[in-house]
Scaffold this motif. Structure first.
Motif, mmCIF file in Angstrom:
data_model
loop_
_atom_site.group_PDB
_atom_site.id
_atom_site.type_symbol
_atom_site.label_atom_id
_atom_site.label_comp_id
_atom_site.label_asym_id
_atom_site.label_seq_id
_atom_site.Cartn_x
_atom_site.Cartn_y
_atom_site.Cartn_z
ATOM 1 N N ARG A 128 0.842 -1.200 0.000
ATOM 2 C CA ARG A 128 0.000 0.000 0.000
ATOM 3 C C ARG A 128 0.881 1.256 0.000
ATOM 4 N NH1 ARG A 128 -5.244 0.866 1.597
ATOM 5 N NH2 ARG A 128 -5.368 -1.244 2.446
ATOM 6 N N ALA A 129 1.920 1.246 0.823
ATOM 7 C CA ALA A 129 2.835 2.393 0.874
ATOM 8 C C ALA A 129 3.518 2.600 -0.480
ATOM 9 C CB ALA A 129 3.877 2.179 1.973
ATOM 10 N N TRP A 130 3.942 1.532 -1.103
ATOM 11 C CA TRP A 130 4.576 1.616 -2.429
ATOM 12 C C TRP A 130 3.618 2.247 -3.424
ATOM 13 C CZ3 TRP A 130 9.356 0.857 -4.394
ATOM 14 C CH2 TRP A 130 9.465 0.806 -5.780
ATOM 15 N N ASP A 131 2.381 1.766 -3.429
ATOM 16 C CA ASP A 131 1.378 2.277 -4.370
ATOM 17 C C ASP A 131 1.051 3.741 -4.118
ATOM 18 O OD1 ASP A 131 1.328 -0.252 -5.498
ATOM 19 O OD2 ASP A 131 -0.549 -0.851 -4.512
ATOM 20 N N GLN A 132 1.263 4.212 -2.888
ATOM 21 C CA GLN A 132 1.014 5.614 -2.558
ATOM 22 C C GLN A 132 2.303 6.438 -2.565
ATOM 23 O OE1 GLN A 132 -1.586 6.135 0.839
ATOM 24 N NE2 GLN A 132 -2.861 4.427 0.202
ATOM 25 N N HIS A 133 3.350 5.880 -3.149
ATOM 26 C CA HIS A 133 4.629 6.582 -3.351
ATOM 27 C C HIS A 133 5.283 7.037 -2.052
ATOM 28 C CE1 HIS A 133 3.509 6.421 -7.544
ATOM 29 N NE2 HIS A 133 2.358 7.001 -7.238
ATOM 30 N N ARG A 134 5.162 6.214 -1.006
ATOM 31 C CA ARG A 134 5.847 6.500 0.245
ATOM 32 C C ARG A 134 7.190 5.777 0.236
ATOM 33 N NH1 ARG A 134 1.593 8.842 0.310
ATOM 34 N NH2 ARG A 134 0.256 9.290 2.091
ATOM 35 N N PRO A 135 8.243 6.429 0.661
ATOM 36 C CA PRO A 135 9.506 5.710 0.834
ATOM 37 C C PRO A 135 9.332 4.632 1.900
ATOM 38 C CG PRO A 135 9.806 8.091 1.105
ATOM 39 C CD PRO A 135 8.337 7.838 1.041
ATOM 40 N N ILE A 136 9.958 3.481 1.677
ATOM 41 C CA ILE A 136 9.842 2.365 2.607
ATOM 42 C C ILE A 136 11.226 1.942 3.045
ATOM 43 C CG2 ILE A 136 9.018 0.013 2.963
ATOM 44 C CD1 ILE A 136 7.134 0.526 0.508
ATOM 45 N N LEU A 137 11.437 1.936 4.325
ATOM 46 C CA LEU A 137 12.662 1.416 4.925
ATOM 47 C C LEU A 137 12.305 0.038 5.474
ATOM 48 C CD1 LEU A 137 15.568 2.315 5.427
ATOM 49 C CD2 LEU A 137 14.818 3.202 7.625
ATOM 50 N N ARG A 138 12.778 -1.018 4.808
ATOM 51 C CA ARG A 138 12.450 -2.385 5.213
ATOM 52 C C ARG A 138 13.530 -2.902 6.155
ATOM 53 N NH1 ARG A 138 10.735 -6.632 1.015
ATOM 54 N NH2 ARG A 138 12.162 -5.392 -0.209
ATOM 55 N N VAL A 139 13.102 -3.329 7.335
ATOM 56 C CA VAL A 139 13.995 -3.907 8.325
ATOM 57 C C VAL A 139 13.786 -5.423 8.252
ATOM 58 C CG1 VAL A 139 14.704 -3.905 10.730
ATOM 59 C CG2 VAL A 139 13.720 -1.827 9.731
ATOM 60 N N ASP A 140 14.735 -6.089 7.641
ATOM 61 C CA ASP A 140 14.676 -7.534 7.418
ATOM 62 C C ASP A 140 15.091 -8.233 8.710
ATOM 63 O OD1 ASP A 140 15.370 -10.203 6.796
ATOM 64 O OD2 ASP A 140 16.089 -9.673 4.801
ATOM 65 N N VAL A 141 14.104 -8.805 9.410
ATOM 66 C CA VAL A 141 14.376 -9.401 10.715
ATOM 67 C C VAL A 141 15.053 -10.764 10.604
ATOM 68 C CG1 VAL A 141 12.572 -8.137 11.916
ATOM 69 C CG2 VAL A 141 12.040 -10.357 10.908
ATOM 70 N N ARG A 142 14.983 -11.393 9.465
ATOM 71 C CA ARG A 142 15.629 -12.699 9.290
ATOM 72 C C ARG A 142 17.120 -12.538 9.002
ATOM 73 N NH1 ARG A 142 14.103 -17.593 9.506
ATOM 74 N NH2 ARG A 142 11.935 -16.902 9.547
ATOM 75 N N ASN A 143 17.451 -11.635 8.081
ATOM 76 C CA ASN A 143 18.846 -11.443 7.677
ATOM 77 C C ASN A 143 19.523 -10.280 8.385
ATOM 78 O OD1 ASN A 143 18.879 -13.568 5.589
ATOM 79 N ND2 ASN A 143 17.283 -12.284 4.683
ATOM 80 N N ARG A 144 18.750 -9.598 9.235
ATOM 81 C CA ARG A 144 19.254 -8.493 10.055
ATOM 82 C C ARG A 144 19.964 -7.422 9.235
ATOM 83 N NH1 ARG A 144 20.857 -11.177 15.870
ATOM 84 N NH2 ARG A 144 18.901 -12.302 16.095
ATOM 85 N N ARG A 145 19.192 -6.877 8.313
ATOM 86 C CA ARG A 145 19.702 -5.746 7.527
ATOM 87 C C ARG A 145 18.529 -4.830 7.194
ATOM 88 N NH1 ARG A 145 21.016 -9.684 2.789
ATOM 89 N NH2 ARG A 145 18.976 -9.790 1.817
ATOM 90 N N THR A 146 18.860 -3.571 7.001
ATOM 91 C CA THR A 146 17.859 -2.560 6.700
ATOM 92 C C THR A 146 18.187 -1.942 5.356
ATOM 93 O OG1 THR A 146 17.519 -2.126 9.045
ATOM 94 C CG2 THR A 146 16.841 -0.402 7.512
ATOM 95 N N THR A 147 17.176 -1.861 4.483
ATOM 96 C CA THR A 147 17.370 -1.315 3.139
ATOM 97 C C THR A 147 16.153 -0.494 2.732
ATOM 98 O OG1 THR A 147 16.418 -3.308 2.152
ATOM 99 C CG2 THR A 147 18.836 -3.234 2.351
ATOM 100 N N PHE A 148 16.364 0.412 1.768
ATOM 101 C CA PHE A 148 15.241 1.087 1.138
ATOM 102 C C PHE A 148 14.647 0.138 0.110
ATOM 103 C CE2 PHE A 148 17.158 5.024 2.708
ATOM 104 C CZ PHE A 148 16.017 5.640 3.218
ATOM 105 N N VAL A 149 13.352 0.091 0.053
ATOM 106 C CA VAL A 149 12.670 -0.744 -0.930
ATOM 107 C C VAL A 149 12.730 -0.031 -2.267
ATOM 108 C CG1 VAL A 149 10.457 -1.756 -1.584
ATOM 109 C CG2 VAL A 149 11.188 -1.790 0.806
#
Length: 153
Positions: A128-149
């Protein structure tokens, strides 16, 4: 949430909240108030000096939670600058409405996500955030890294 990732996630959320405050002038953090990542984000944001707004689907959201998570929600509510209550009784539709309101009222989204999960509230909220053009900071809890989507989740 993968076993053992909660402490890492909380520390990562504090790091993100501080950076958002210092580098981008962020003053308010929104949270859906759910047990797990939502409450960890609210706690980290408060610790980092951000005002928190909680978007709760209903007053009995925590009716089936363990006592520790119920206490954490109560503390988050007490420390919140604003609490938005969307309904009077639990129903699944209110969870979707909460997520929609969180995205609509945000300028960016910080989302904890396990890439092994291909459905659920976090993923649908990121879409939903992607479709509304919001920047997304994804915190990957499995691989323990944070990236911009950079592409639609």
């Amino acid at each position: 949430m993968p076993t053992g990732s909660q402490q890492w996630l909380f520390g990562e959320f504090i790091r993100i909240a501080v950076r958002l405050r210092e580098e981008y002038g962020t003053t308010i953090a929104l949270s859906g108030g759910a047990a797990g990542a939502d409450l960890l984000w609210a706690e980290a944001a408060q610790e980092a000096g951000l005002t928190t707004w909680l978007y709760l689907p209903c007053p009995d959201l925590d009716a089936r939670w363990t006592r520790p998570w119920r206490n954490r929600l109560a503390a988050a509510v007490d420390g919140a600058g604003r609490v938005v209550m969307l309904g009077t009784r639990y129903c699944v539709q209110l969870l979707h409405e909460r997520n929609a309101r969180l995205v609509a009222d945000s300028e960016a989204v910080v989302a904890a996500h396990d890439p092994c999960h291909r459905s659920g509230g976090s993923l649908s909220t990121m879409r939903r955030a992607w479709d509304q053009h919001r920047p997304i900071l994804r915190v990957d809890v499995r691989n323990r890294r944070t990236t911009f989507v950079t592409r639609r989740p």
